[in-house]
Design a protein around this motif. Structure first.
Motif, mmCIF file in Angstrom:
data_model
loop_
_atom_site.group_PDB
_atom_site.id
_atom_site.type_symbol
_atom_site.label_atom_id
_atom_site.label_comp_id
_atom_site.label_asym_id
_atom_site.label_seq_id
_atom_site.Cartn_x
_atom_site.Cartn_y
_atom_site.Cartn_z
ATOM 1 N N GLU A 161 -18.057 13.656 30.100
ATOM 2 C CA GLU A 161 -16.793 14.184 30.768
ATOM 3 C C GLU A 161 -15.987 15.108 30.004
ATOM 4 O OE1 GLU A 161 -18.232 10.177 32.225
ATOM 5 O OE2 GLU A 161 -17.635 11.027 30.226
ATOM 6 N N LEU A 162 -16.044 14.957 28.603
ATOM 7 C CA LEU A 162 -15.424 15.737 27.535
ATOM 8 C C LEU A 162 -15.564 17.254 27.661
ATOM 9 C CD1 LEU A 162 -12.936 14.956 25.718
ATOM 10 C CD2 LEU A 162 -14.654 14.750 23.985
ATOM 11 N N THR A 163 -16.906 17.594 28.255
ATOM 12 C CA THR A 163 -17.380 18.822 28.356
ATOM 13 C C THR A 163 -16.284 19.596 29.349
ATOM 14 O OG1 THR A 163 -18.929 18.302 30.211
ATOM 15 C CG2 THR A 163 -19.548 18.513 27.670
ATOM 16 N N ALA A 164 -15.459 18.926 30.190
ATOM 17 C CA ALA A 164 -14.669 19.563 31.106
ATOM 18 C C ALA A 164 -13.509 20.140 30.393
ATOM 19 C CB ALA A 164 -13.801 18.611 32.148
ATOM 20 N N LEU A 165 -13.141 19.983 29.078
ATOM 21 C CA LEU A 165 -12.124 20.720 28.362
ATOM 22 C C LEU A 165 -12.369 22.037 28.475
ATOM 23 C CD1 LEU A 165 -11.456 18.657 25.200
ATOM 24 C CD2 LEU A 165 -9.814 19.361 26.843
ATOM 25 N N GLU A 166 -13.697 22.709 28.515
ATOM 26 C CA GLU A 166 -13.934 24.105 28.440
ATOM 27 C C GLU A 166 -13.238 24.721 29.670
ATOM 28 O OE1 GLU A 166 -17.784 26.845 27.666
ATOM 29 O OE2 GLU A 166 -17.992 25.164 28.955
ATOM 30 N N TRP A 205 -10.296 12.755 24.349
ATOM 31 C CA TRP A 205 -10.101 13.714 24.804
ATOM 32 C C TRP A 205 -8.704 14.234 24.075
ATOM 33 C CZ3 TRP A 205 -11.553 16.334 29.642
ATOM 34 C CH2 TRP A 205 -10.764 17.123 30.026
ATOM 35 N N ALA A 206 -7.805 13.505 23.893
ATOM 36 C CA ALA A 206 -6.415 13.695 23.272
ATOM 37 C C ALA A 206 -6.692 14.516 21.913
ATOM 38 C CB ALA A 206 -5.730 12.650 23.016
ATOM 39 N N PRO A 216 -4.103 26.574 20.147
ATOM 40 C CA PRO A 216 -3.841 27.667 19.420
ATOM 41 C C PRO A 216 -3.287 27.460 17.818
ATOM 42 C CG PRO A 216 -3.141 28.262 21.612
ATOM 43 C CD PRO A 216 -3.256 26.625 21.375
ATOM 44 N N GLY A 217 -3.724 28.157 16.950
ATOM 45 C CA GLY A 217 -3.427 27.926 15.524
ATOM 46 C C GLY A 217 -3.758 26.607 14.820
ATOM 47 N N ALA A 218 -4.755 25.995 15.463
ATOM 48 C CA ALA A 218 -5.291 24.674 14.871
ATOM 49 C C ALA A 218 -6.712 24.616 14.205
ATOM 50 C CB ALA A 218 -5.473 23.489 15.940
ATOM 51 N N GLY A 219 -7.092 26.160 14.029
ATOM 52 C CA GLY A 219 -8.271 26.194 13.130
ATOM 53 C C GLY A 219 -9.773 26.156 14.054
ATOM 54 N N LEU A 220 -10.792 26.042 13.335
ATOM 55 C CA LEU A 220 -11.980 25.884 14.176
ATOM 56 C C LEU A 220 -12.410 24.509 13.738
ATOM 57 C CD1 LEU A 220 -14.406 27.060 15.337
ATOM 58 C CD2 LEU A 220 -15.310 27.502 13.135
ATOM 59 N N THR A 221 -12.889 23.934 15.111
ATOM 60 C CA THR A 221 -13.292 22.576 15.150
ATOM 61 C C THR A 221 -14.783 22.352 15.744
ATOM 62 O OG1 THR A 221 -10.982 21.509 15.357
ATOM 63 C CG2 THR A 221 -12.691 20.131 16.226
ATOM 64 N N LEU A 222 -15.610 21.658 15.311
ATOM 65 C CA LEU A 222 -16.747 21.180 15.911
ATOM 66 C C LEU A 222 -16.550 19.746 16.175
ATOM 67 C CD1 LEU A 222 -19.390 22.781 12.899
ATOM 68 C CD2 LEU A 222 -18.356 23.878 15.218
ATOM 69 N N PHE A 223 -16.752 19.529 17.334
ATOM 70 C CA PHE A 223 -16.661 18.253 17.981
ATOM 71 C C PHE A 223 -17.826 17.757 18.707
ATOM 72 C CE2 PHE A 223 -14.834 14.755 20.521
ATOM 73 C CZ PHE A 223 -13.282 14.574 19.884
ATOM 74 N N ALA A 224 -18.532 16.756 18.086
ATOM 75 C CA ALA A 224 -19.652 16.195 18.831
ATOM 76 C C ALA A 224 -19.209 15.008 19.522
ATOM 77 C CB ALA A 224 -20.990 16.135 17.762
ATOM 78 N N THR A 225 -19.894 14.743 20.702
ATOM 79 C CA THR A 225 -19.457 13.372 21.649
ATOM 80 C C THR A 225 -20.424 13.089 22.387
ATOM 81 O OG1 THR A 225 -17.589 12.694 23.091
ATOM 82 C CG2 THR A 225 -18.491 14.934 23.482
ATOM 83 N N HIS A 226 -20.318 11.805 22.720
ATOM 84 C CA HIS A 226 -21.281 10.958 23.898
ATOM 85 C C HIS A 226 -20.471 11.069 25.047
ATOM 86 C CE1 HIS A 226 -18.662 8.042 22.215
ATOM 87 N NE2 HIS A 226 -19.210 7.223 23.258
#
Length: 181
Positions: A88-93, A66-67, A75-85
């Motif tokens: 609960e991490l989908t709550a970031l959206e 999560w962190a 903002p300003g961190a570029g594009l990230t593709l983050f695959a996870t199992h």
């Protein structure tokens, strides 16, 4: 198809690796790679992270994932593709991040009782609504009683978070136990 910007670097943490000769476990290698990514990712970076946090406890792994995802979504961190199992991490959206910074997507699968599971390799918007770990165990010929017990345990954890009493394992079938050779 996709339209992609020009990136000044591609940073990736994908797959298991270790170096036992150098005293690096798979988890330590993962942490070193991720530390480098966090230091080097910039606004023109493409960052790819797959399954971060598996080599430690569930809670530590989730906290780390999560962190890191939240840091890479700023903002300003570029594009990230983050695959996870970690579902609960989908709550970031829907978290306190600016709207549209995080978008969930999942790869579809077809599960049937007669043919098992088929990965369809189609990406769809939104979070995945279920896990397929027990289905994969069944498809790879785990003993039926192990699959049934894993299903019961997973259901208990899903409904109660940390149930007071987990379902007991089924009795071993197939005759007497034998010692390994």
């Amino acid at each position: 198809s996709a339209v992609m910007p020009v990136f000044d670097r591609v940073l990736a943490r994908v797959g298991a690796s270790d170096s036992q000769v150098r005293g690096l476990s798979t988890f330590m290698s993962e942490m070193l790679d991720t530390s480098r990514i966090l230091r080097e990712a910039g606004r023109r970076s493409l960052t790819i992270i797959d399954e971060l946090g598996r080599g430690t406890s569930t809670h530590d792994g989730f906290g780390i994932a999560w962190a890191v995802a939240q840091r890479l979504a700023r903002p300003g961190a570029g594009l990230t593709l983050f695959a996870t199992h970690f579902h609960e991490l989908t709550a970031l959206e829907e978290s306190q991040l600016p709207r549209g910074v995080v978008a969930n997507a999942h790869v579809s699968a077809h599960v049937s009782s007669d043919s098992g599971m088929t990965m369809l390799y189609q990406v769809h918007p939104g979070a995945c609504d279920r896990s397929f770990g027990v289905h994969v165990a069944a498809v790879t010929a785990f003993p039926e009683e192990v699959v049934a017990h894993a299903t019961a345990l997973a259901e208990a954890w899903e409904t109660e978070r940390r149930p007071a009493a987990l379902p007991p394992p089924p009795p071993r079938g197939g005759g007497e136990e034998t010692a390994p050779p």
